[in-house]
Design a protein around this motif. Structure first.
Motif, PDB file in Angstrom:
ATOM      1  N   ALA A  41       0.828  -1.209   0.000  1.00 61.39           N
ATOM      2  CA  ALA A  41       0.000   0.000   0.000  1.00 61.39           C
ATOM      3  C   ALA A  41       0.860   1.256   0.000  1.00 61.39           C
ATOM      4  CB  ALA A  41      -0.942  -0.017   1.210  1.00 61.39           C
ATOM      5  N   TYR A  42       1.906   1.253   0.835  1.00 61.25           N
ATOM      6  CA  TYR A  42       2.764   2.437   0.908  1.00 61.25           C
ATOM      7  C   TYR A  42       3.541   2.642  -0.385  1.00 61.25           C
ATOM      8  CZ  TYR A  42       5.974   5.924   2.731  1.00 61.25           C
ATOM      9  OH  TYR A  42       6.678   7.079   2.929  1.00 61.25           O
ATOM     10  N   SER A  43       3.992   1.553  -0.996  1.00 60.89           N
ATOM     11  CA  SER A  43       4.734   1.653  -2.245  1.00 60.89           C
ATOM     12  C   SER A  43       3.895   2.318  -3.326  1.00 60.89           C
ATOM     13  CB  SER A  43       5.185   0.266  -2.715  1.00 60.89           C
ATOM     14  OG  SER A  43       6.092  -0.309  -1.801  1.00 60.89           O
ATOM     15  N   GLN A  44       2.607   2.042  -3.337  1.00 61.03           N
ATOM     16  CA  GLN A  44       1.736   2.671  -4.335  1.00 61.03           C
ATOM     17  C   GLN A  44       1.585   4.165  -4.080  1.00 61.03           C
ATOM     18  OE1 GLN A  44      -1.793   0.089  -5.508  1.00 61.03           O
ATOM     19  NE2 GLN A  44      -0.932  -1.134  -3.838  1.00 61.03           N
ATOM     20  N   ARG A  50       3.724   9.704  -6.204  1.00 59.33           N
ATOM     21  CA  ARG A  50       4.441  10.984  -6.090  1.00 59.33           C
ATOM     22  C   ARG A  50       5.701  10.990  -6.953  1.00 59.33           C
ATOM     23  NH1 ARG A  50       1.554  13.928  -2.312  1.00 59.33           N
ATOM     24  NH2 ARG A  50       2.283  15.594  -3.676  1.00 59.33           N
ATOM     25  N   VAL A  51       6.409   9.866  -7.003  1.00 56.89           N
ATOM     26  CA  VAL A  51       7.603   9.766  -7.841  1.00 56.89           C
ATOM     27  C   VAL A  51       7.224   9.874  -9.317  1.00 56.89           C
ATOM     28  CG1 VAL A  51       9.454   8.219  -8.605  1.00 56.89           C
ATOM     29  CG2 VAL A  51       8.979   8.491  -6.160  1.00 56.89           C
ATOM     30  N   CYS A  52       6.192   9.150  -9.721  1.00 58.55           N
ATOM     31  CA  CYS A  52       5.743   9.171 -11.108  1.00 58.55           C
ATOM     32  C   CYS A  52       5.344  10.585 -11.526  1.00 58.55           C
ATOM     33  CB  CYS A  52       4.567   8.210 -11.284  1.00 58.55           C
ATOM     34  SG  CYS A  52       3.859   8.169 -12.946  1.00 58.55           S
ATOM     35  N   GLU A  53       4.576  11.246 -10.683  1.00 53.12           N
ATOM     36  CA  GLU A  53       4.133  12.611 -10.982  1.00 53.12           C
ATOM     37  C   GLU A  53       5.327  13.544 -11.153  1.00 53.12           C
ATOM     38  OE1 GLU A  53       1.149  15.984  -9.025  1.00 53.12           O
ATOM     39  OE2 GLU A  53       1.933  14.351  -7.789  1.00 53.12           O
ATOM     40  N   ALA A  54       6.310  13.442 -10.261  1.00 53.80           N
ATOM     41  CA  ALA A  54       7.484  14.305 -10.343  1.00 53.80           C
ATOM     42  C   ALA A  54       8.269  14.052 -11.624  1.00 53.80           C
ATOM     43  CB  ALA A  54       8.381  14.087  -9.124  1.00 53.80           C
ATOM     44  N   VAL A  55       8.567  12.780 -11.905  1.00 58.86           N
ATOM     45  CA  VAL A  55       9.384  12.452 -13.081  1.00 58.86           C
ATOM     46  C   VAL A  55       8.678  12.868 -14.365  1.00 58.86           C
ATOM     47  CG1 VAL A  55      10.397  10.536 -14.392  1.00 58.86           C
ATOM     48  CG2 VAL A  55      10.633  10.605 -11.899  1.00 58.86           C
ATOM     49  N   ILE A 108      10.994  -0.177  -3.542  1.00 54.64           N
ATOM     50  CA  ILE A 108       9.855  -0.759  -4.256  1.00 54.64           C
ATOM     51  C   ILE A 108       8.953   0.357  -4.786  1.00 54.64           C
ATOM     52  CG2 ILE A 108       7.856  -2.303  -4.071  1.00 54.64           C
ATOM     53  CD1 ILE A 108       9.416  -3.646  -1.680  1.00 54.64           C
ATOM     54  N   GLY A 109       8.663   1.327  -3.936  1.00 52.26           N
ATOM     55  CA  GLY A 109       7.798   2.426  -4.363  1.00 52.26           C
ATOM     56  C   GLY A 109       8.441   3.326  -5.398  1.00 52.26           C
ATOM     57  N   THR A 110       9.734   3.616  -5.239  1.00 55.58           N
ATOM     58  CA  THR A 110      10.377   4.501  -6.215  1.00 55.58           C
ATOM     59  C   THR A 110      10.511   3.804  -7.567  1.00 55.58           C
ATOM     60  OG1 THR A 110      12.600   3.888  -5.436  1.00 55.58           O
ATOM     61  CG2 THR A 110      11.592   5.834  -4.446  1.00 55.58           C
ATOM     62  N   ALA A 111      10.861   2.506  -7.553  1.00 54.29           N
ATOM     63  CA  ALA A 111      10.977   1.772  -8.820  1.00 54.29           C
ATOM     64  C   ALA A 111       9.615   1.610  -9.488  1.00 54.29           C
ATOM     65  CB  ALA A 111      11.622   0.407  -8.575  1.00 54.29           C
ATOM     66  N   LEU A 112       8.584   1.346  -8.691  1.00 59.99           N
ATOM     67  CA  LEU A 112       7.230   1.261  -9.232  1.00 59.99           C
ATOM     68  C   LEU A 112       6.818   2.598  -9.841  1.00 59.99           C
ATOM     69  CD1 LEU A 112       4.518  -0.261  -9.588  1.00 59.99           C
ATOM     70  CD2 LEU A 112       3.914   0.517  -7.264  1.00 59.99           C
ATOM     71  N   GLY A 113       7.198   3.689  -9.196  1.00 60.01           N
ATOM     72  CA  GLY A 113       6.885   5.008  -9.730  1.00 60.01           C
ATOM     73  C   GLY A 113       7.532   5.247 -11.085  1.00 60.01           C
ATOM     74  N   LEU A 114       8.790   4.839 -11.222  1.00 61.49           N
ATOM     75  CA  LEU A 114       9.469   4.982 -12.513  1.00 61.49           C
ATOM     76  C   LEU A 114       8.759   4.156 -13.586  1.00 61.49           C
ATOM     77  CD1 LEU A 114      13.197   4.729 -11.378  1.00 61.49           C
ATOM     78  CD2 LEU A 114      12.020   6.801 -12.145  1.00 61.49           C
ATOM     79  N   SER A 163      11.439   3.098 -19.415  1.00 59.01           N
ATOM     80  CA  SER A 163      12.347   2.038 -18.960  1.00 59.01           C
ATOM     81  C   SER A 163      13.560   2.702 -18.319  1.00 59.01           C
ATOM     82  CB  SER A 163      12.794   1.161 -20.134  1.00 59.01           C
ATOM     83  OG  SER A 163      11.682   0.504 -20.716  1.00 59.01           O
ATOM     84  N   TYR A 164      13.954   2.204 -17.154  1.00 65.79           N
ATOM     85  CA  TYR A 164      14.966   2.887 -16.360  1.00 65.79           C
ATOM     86  C   TYR A 164      16.036   1.926 -15.859  1.00 65.79           C
ATOM     87  CZ  TYR A 164      11.777   6.794 -16.493  1.00 65.79           C
ATOM     88  OH  TYR A 164      10.971   7.817 -16.942  1.00 65.79           O
ATOM     89  N   GLY A 165      17.195   2.503 -15.543  1.00 67.53           N
ATOM     90  CA  GLY A 165      18.264   1.779 -14.894  1.00 67.53           C
ATOM     91  C   GLY A 165      18.320   2.131 -13.421  1.00 67.53           C
ATOM     92  N   LEU A 166      19.117   1.365 -12.676  1.00 65.95           N
ATOM     93  CA  LEU A 166      19.263   1.579 -11.244  1.00 65.95           C
ATOM     94  C   LEU A 166      20.727   1.409 -10.870  1.00 65.95           C
ATOM     95  CD1 LEU A 166      18.047   1.872  -8.346  1.00 65.95           C
ATOM     96  CD2 LEU A 166      17.831  -0.632  -8.329  1.00 65.95           C
ATOM     97  N   PHE A 167      21.276   2.414 -10.210  1.00 63.28           N
ATOM     98  CA  PHE A 167      22.618   2.312  -9.636  1.00 63.28           C
ATOM     99  C   PHE A 167      22.432   2.207  -8.134  1.00 63.28           C
ATOM    100  CE2 PHE A 167      26.888   3.377  -8.392  1.00 63.28           C
ATOM    101  CZ  PHE A 167      27.678   2.903  -9.440  1.00 63.28           C
ATOM    102  N   SER A 168      22.633   0.991  -7.615  1.00 65.21           N
ATOM    103  CA  SER A 168      22.317   0.691  -6.223  1.00 65.21           C
ATOM    104  C   SER A 168      23.589   0.657  -5.392  1.00 65.21           C
ATOM    105  CB  SER A 168      21.596  -0.663  -6.137  1.00 65.21           C
ATOM    106  OG  SER A 168      21.331  -1.007  -4.799  1.00 65.21           O
TER     107      SER A 168
END
Length: 305
Positions: A73-76, A81-86, A103-109, A115-120
């Motif tokens: 629920a929190y990830s959604q 908010r991440v999706c809207e910003a990007v 989980i939430g930030t990647a879901l937002g992307l 399609s996105y990359g991730l530097f972890s």
């Protein structure tokens, strides 16, 4: 000049209690960075907060992950908010929280349709499934979940699995070098650089390789996951699972500067710094100052070198 914002994500749902009856203190990081003037020093004026659900120690019987329903629920909420910003070409700096906010930030992307990359950047690789974990905490499973591995409750929200493809993920900084633990991620398609291989290969070579991969893969951008336990325990001991060694601040900055200056950079989040383990604010203040100093020229549209 690029637009930035801070999203506060004070979730501690992905961790177990450090002691019976005591919540993980990572939820206080946004408040601690506010007290230290992080947004002001970084030159970021827009700040929003995504309140997190109450903490419990409950393990979901279906996924065998602690607080799975609440994290879903929190990830959604965070993803929205991440999706809207990007989509508005705003770069979010998300202040956690534990590593489950990935989980939430990647879901937002993924929700942007791109399609996105991730530097972890992490002192652990976080590519585990529940049967590998001794804690049932999603914080240690983030890379597996966002790359589509695990129970669909978290890795297939809105049928968007995977949020990020394994071959577009760089796992950078692990120093928990137990052979069985490391083999899990070596068997994946994730690009894996533990601390010894970073020192052997060189930071510039790895960041250049990552940015080259971005161009060759035709991706829309990338996200940075910064778990502060990637830093040397001598300069950042305020974490839940400390390990000896780690990156120095100079090595952290050498890694981040070419990434945040890249046109592919779409945002980052910061996790695991627990202010309750830093009673005199010494380590939190230093981290806040150094990260703000690194980000401010980028926020102002200057090139950092």
């Amino acid at each position: 000049m690029r637009n930035f914002m801070i999203i506060e994500a004070p979730s501690n749902l992905g961790l177990k209690e450090p002691r019976p009856g005591v919540e993980p203190g990572v939820r206080f990081l946004p408040e601690a960075l506010r007290r230290n003037g992080f947004s002001r020093e970084a030159g970021i004026t827009q700040v929003i907060n995504v309140p997190a659900p109450p903490y419990t120690m409950d393990i979901d019987p279906d996924s065998q992950i602690r607080n799975a329903d609440a994290i879903c629920a929190y990830s959604q909420l965070l993803a929205e908010r991440v999706c809207e910003a990007v989509q508005k070409d705003i770069i979010p700096i998300v202040i956690g929280g534990d590593c489950s906010i990935l989980i939430g930030t990647a879901l937002g992307l993924k929700s942007t349709g791109g399609s996105y990359g991730l530097f972890s950047m992490d002192g652990h690789h976080d590519y585990m499934l529940p049967f590998h974990s001794g804690t049932a905490g999603a914080a240690g499973m983030g890379l597996a979940i966002v790359s589509g591995n695990g129970h669909p409750k978290l890795c297939d929200i809105h049928s968007l699995r995977p949020y990020i493809m394994e071959q577009h993920i760089y796992a950078y900084g692990n120093r928990e070098l137990d052979e069985e633990y490391v083999q899990i991620i070596r068997d994946s398609q994730v690009h894996y650089y533990d601390l010894p291989s970073i020192r052997a290969r060189g930071i510039q070579a790895i960041t250049t390789e990552f940015l080259t991969m971005m161009g060759h893969s035709g991706l829309d951008g990338f996200w940075i996951h910064l778990d502060v336990d990637v830093l040397d325990n001598d300069v950042m001991p305020c974490v839940d699972s400390p390990e000896e060694g780690g990156l120095s601040y100079l090595e952290l900055e050498e890694t981040l500067i070419p990434l945040v200056n890249s046109g592919y950079f779409k945002g980052m989040h910061i996790t695991i710094l627990d202010p309750t383990l830093d009673p005199d604010n010494r380590y939190t203040r230093t981290f806040s100052e150094r990260l703000a100093h690194l980000l401010r020229p980028v926020v102002e549209g200057l090139t950092v070198s």
